[in-house]
Enzyme design. Structure first.
Site, PDB file in Angstrom:
ATOM      1  N   GLU A  17       0.825  -1.211   0.000  1.00 18.54           N
ATOM      2  CA  GLU A  17       0.000   0.000   0.000  1.00 18.54           C
ATOM      3  C   GLU A  17       0.860   1.263   0.000  1.00 18.54           C
ATOM      4  OE1 GLU A  17      -3.050  -0.424  -0.522  1.00 18.54           O
ATOM      5  OE2 GLU A  17      -3.722  -2.274   0.443  1.00 18.54           O
ATOM      6  N   ALA A  18       1.924   1.221  -0.781  1.00 14.77           N
ATOM      7  CA  ALA A  18       2.904   2.312  -0.758  1.00 14.77           C
ATOM      8  C   ALA A  18       2.329   3.625  -1.286  1.00 14.77           C
ATOM      9  CB  ALA A  18       4.139   1.917  -1.580  1.00 14.77           C
TER      10      ALA A  18
END
Ligand code: ZN
Length: 195
Positions: free
Chosen positions: A86-87
């Site tokens: 979930e960068a």
């Protein structure tokens, strides 16, 4: 040489399962990894990476105020790899800290996330990863409505496509679809495509 990787893809392109696979490969060789994920994503409880096919494992949650360089120094400065899910939700300072993990601690960092939000704008984390990463790779998946490659993410609310609103509205897979450009602008009625 350690590098900063950004692997981006549309919704459902297998990013999380890839993280779990990479972690498994390292650990099979008795090398330890650090897994982190955005503290924003609470679909499965803060502090987990969870794939849609059911595999999940704990991860260190990253909040806006978290210094990820310090997290690595304090938890395991000898880690073989740092993996980030979930960068897209990371802030600019997180990305610079990730670059320091690579350049100062010489630990490879692999980040995974979306590039485009549902308005088809860059997320902050993705923008700075595109600017700072050594290696950028696309993870491919096909459009929900046709066989073309999905390059955008379409949000549906009550069966209607949505193009405006707050960038972050996490609610699970039911509302977001990987789509090609044509179907981003002209999606079929969602109820006719899938129950
Ligand atoms: Zn399409």
């Amino acid at each position: 040489m350690a590098q900063l990787f950004f692997r981006y893809g549309a919704m459902n392109s297998g990013k999380t399962i890839e993280i779990l696979k990479v972690a498994h490969n390292y650990e099979e060789q008795s090398k330890s990894v650090i897994i982190m994920t955005s503290g924003l994503d609470n679909r499965d409880g803060v502090g987990y990476v969870a794939s849609r096919i059911g595999l999940k494992r704990p991860a260190i949650p990253v909040f806006d105020e978290t210094n990820v360089l310090e997290v690595v120094k304090q938890t395991n400065p000898d880690a073989a790899c740092v993996l980030i899910d979930e960068a897209q939700f990371l802030k600019k300072h997180h990305i610079i800290e990730l670059a320091h993990i690579v350049d100062e601690l010489h630990i490879p960092v692999m980040t995974f996330g979306l590039k485009n939000d549902f308005r088809n704008e860059l997320f902050e984390g993705s923008k700075y990863l595109l600017l700072y990463a050594d290696k950028i790779e696309e993870m491919k998946t096909i459009c929900w409505f046709c066989r073309k490659k999905a390059i955008m993410n379409l949000r549906f609310h009550d069966g209607q496509p949505v193009y405006e609103g707050e960038q972050v509205q996490i609610g699970g897979n039911e509302a977001y679809y990987p789509v090609c450009r044509r179907h981003y602008f002209f999606p079929p009625e969602i109820n006719k495509v899938r129950n």
